[in-house]
Design a protein around this motif. Structure first.
Motif, PDB file in Angstrom:
ATOM      1  N   LEU A 154       0.814  -1.212   0.000  1.00 11.89           N
ATOM      2  CA  LEU A 154       0.000   0.000   0.000  1.00 11.89           C
ATOM      3  C   LEU A 154       0.849   1.266   0.000  1.00 11.89           C
ATOM      4  O   LEU A 154       0.540   2.230  -0.694  1.00 11.89           O
ATOM      5  N   GLY A 155       1.921   1.271   0.790  1.00  7.17           N
ATOM      6  CA  GLY A 155       2.778   2.455   0.861  1.00  7.17           C
ATOM      7  C   GLY A 155       3.371   2.830  -0.490  1.00  7.17           C
ATOM      8  O   GLY A 155       3.195   3.966  -0.956  1.00  7.17           O
ATOM      9  N   PRO A 156       4.081   1.896  -1.146  1.00  6.91           N
ATOM     10  CA  PRO A 156       4.622   2.215  -2.474  1.00  6.91           C
ATOM     11  C   PRO A 156       3.554   2.602  -3.488  1.00  6.91           C
ATOM     12  O   PRO A 156       3.772   3.494  -4.317  1.00  6.91           O
ATOM     13  N   LEU A 157       2.386   1.940  -3.427  1.00 11.41           N
ATOM     14  CA  LEU A 157       1.319   2.290  -4.363  1.00 11.41           C
ATOM     15  C   LEU A 157       0.823   3.715  -4.123  1.00 11.41           C
ATOM     16  O   LEU A 157       0.591   4.474  -5.069  1.00 11.41           O
ATOM     17  N   ALA A 158       0.663   4.073  -2.853  1.00 13.38           N
ATOM     18  CA  ALA A 158       0.191   5.422  -2.536  1.00 13.38           C
ATOM     19  C   ALA A 158       1.214   6.469  -2.961  1.00 13.38           C
ATOM     20  O   ALA A 158       0.866   7.480  -3.589  1.00 13.38           O
ATOM     21  N   VAL A 159       2.491   6.230  -2.640  1.00  9.49           N
ATOM     22  CA  VAL A 159       3.535   7.192  -3.016  1.00  9.49           C
ATOM     23  C   VAL A 159       3.679   7.262  -4.534  1.00  9.49           C
ATOM     24  O   VAL A 159       3.822   8.346  -5.111  1.00  9.49           O
ATOM     25  N   GLY A 160       3.630   6.102  -5.187  1.00 12.31           N
ATOM     26  CA  GLY A 160       3.706   6.094  -6.647  1.00 12.31           C
ATOM     27  C   GLY A 160       2.545   6.834  -7.277  1.00 12.31           C
ATOM     28  O   GLY A 160       2.715   7.579  -8.250  1.00 12.31           O
ATOM     29  N   GLY A 161       1.357   6.648  -6.713  1.00  9.15           N
ATOM     30  CA  GLY A 161       0.192   7.362  -7.223  1.00  9.15           C
ATOM     31  C   GLY A 161       0.308   8.860  -7.020  1.00  9.15           C
ATOM     32  O   GLY A 161      -0.024   9.654  -7.907  1.00  9.15           O
ATOM     33  N   ILE A 162       0.791   9.260  -5.841  1.00  9.74           N
ATOM     34  CA  ILE A 162       0.980  10.689  -5.567  1.00  9.74           C
ATOM     35  C   ILE A 162       2.002  11.284  -6.528  1.00  9.74           C
ATOM     36  O   ILE A 162       1.822  12.393  -7.054  1.00  9.74           O
ATOM     37  N   ALA A 163       3.084  10.541  -6.777  1.00  6.93           N
ATOM     38  CA  ALA A 163       4.116  11.036  -7.695  1.00  6.93           C
ATOM     39  C   ALA A 163       3.564  11.179  -9.108  1.00  6.93           C
ATOM     40  O   ALA A 163       3.793  12.196  -9.779  1.00  6.93           O
TER      41      ALA A 163
END
Length: 221
Positions: A122-131
């Protein structure tokens, strides 16, 4: 800082009339989870954050145009650079806020449906989505500041297509390079990837905002 905070608060308050539309869009995004056998909610976080980038800025600039706020700010002597940086901050906070809501919805749906949720993913997905959402905004906002909402409206979803095309172009032009990059990504730690994504976003925001300041300064209000 106080002036910037007030500007951000004004932007976010202006989005209240669209809150129901945003929640409805989130529900639509999460509908596939309900009908899929696995009920995997992880990928929906990424989709929800990108949605914010696609539709969020257009509402803010539409409000500016309807209320002739650009003209008002100019008459009041508000520095245009401050307006630009405030809008960038508002858009980024909007994306981060929607990411938080999507994370909570993912966790809640996983609990209700009794499905497993990969918390490490979830963390990488959220950060990737924000980026990714931030990069889309970095394409959108200079156009909005340059010509206003009505004339720039097509950029709303075109920006998303351009950013996706920019990511896909290396794979088409140099499959070997793309394969090497994917291999590196697969072997890198999630922390390094998230840090790299945020660094790229920070550089992109700084460059995009600088361009927006110059374009907005030349715009006839």
């Amino acid at each position: 800082m106080t002036v910037l905070a007030r500007r951000i608060g004004l932007d976010l308050r202006s989005l209240r009339p669209y809150a129901r539309q945003g929640l409805f869009a989130l529900v639509i995004i999460f509908l596939p989870v309900l009908v899929s056998p696995e009920h995997d909610t992880s990928g929906m976080v990424f989709a929800a954050v990108v949605l914010a980038a696609a539709i969020g800025p257009q509402y803010l600039f539409s409000n500016d145009e309807r209320g002739r706020l650009d003209t008002l700010y100019a008459a009041l002597g508000v520095p245009r650079a401050r307006t630009v940086w405030g809008r960038y901050a508002s858009c980024l906070l909007l994306v981060i806020g929607l990411a938080a809501v999507a994370l909570l919805l993912s966790w809640g749906l996983a609990e209700i449906l009794g499905s497993s949720l990969d918390l490490e993913l979830l963390g990488p997905l959220a950060v990737g989505g924000i980026a990714l959402a931030g990069l889309v905004m970095c394409v959108q906002l200079p156009v909005f500041f340059a010509v206003g909402f009505t004339r720039a409206r097509p950029i709303t979803f075109l920006a998303l297509a351009l950013v996706v095309a920019a990511f896909l172009a290396p794979a088409l032009l140099s499959p070997e390079l793309a394969a090497a990059a994917l291999e590196w990504v697969a072997g890198a730690s999630a922390g390094i990837l998230m840090l790299l994504a945020l660094l790229v976003l920070a550089v992109a925001v700084a460059g995009s905002a600088a361009v927006s300041v110059r374009l907005y300064a030349r715009r006839d209000l």
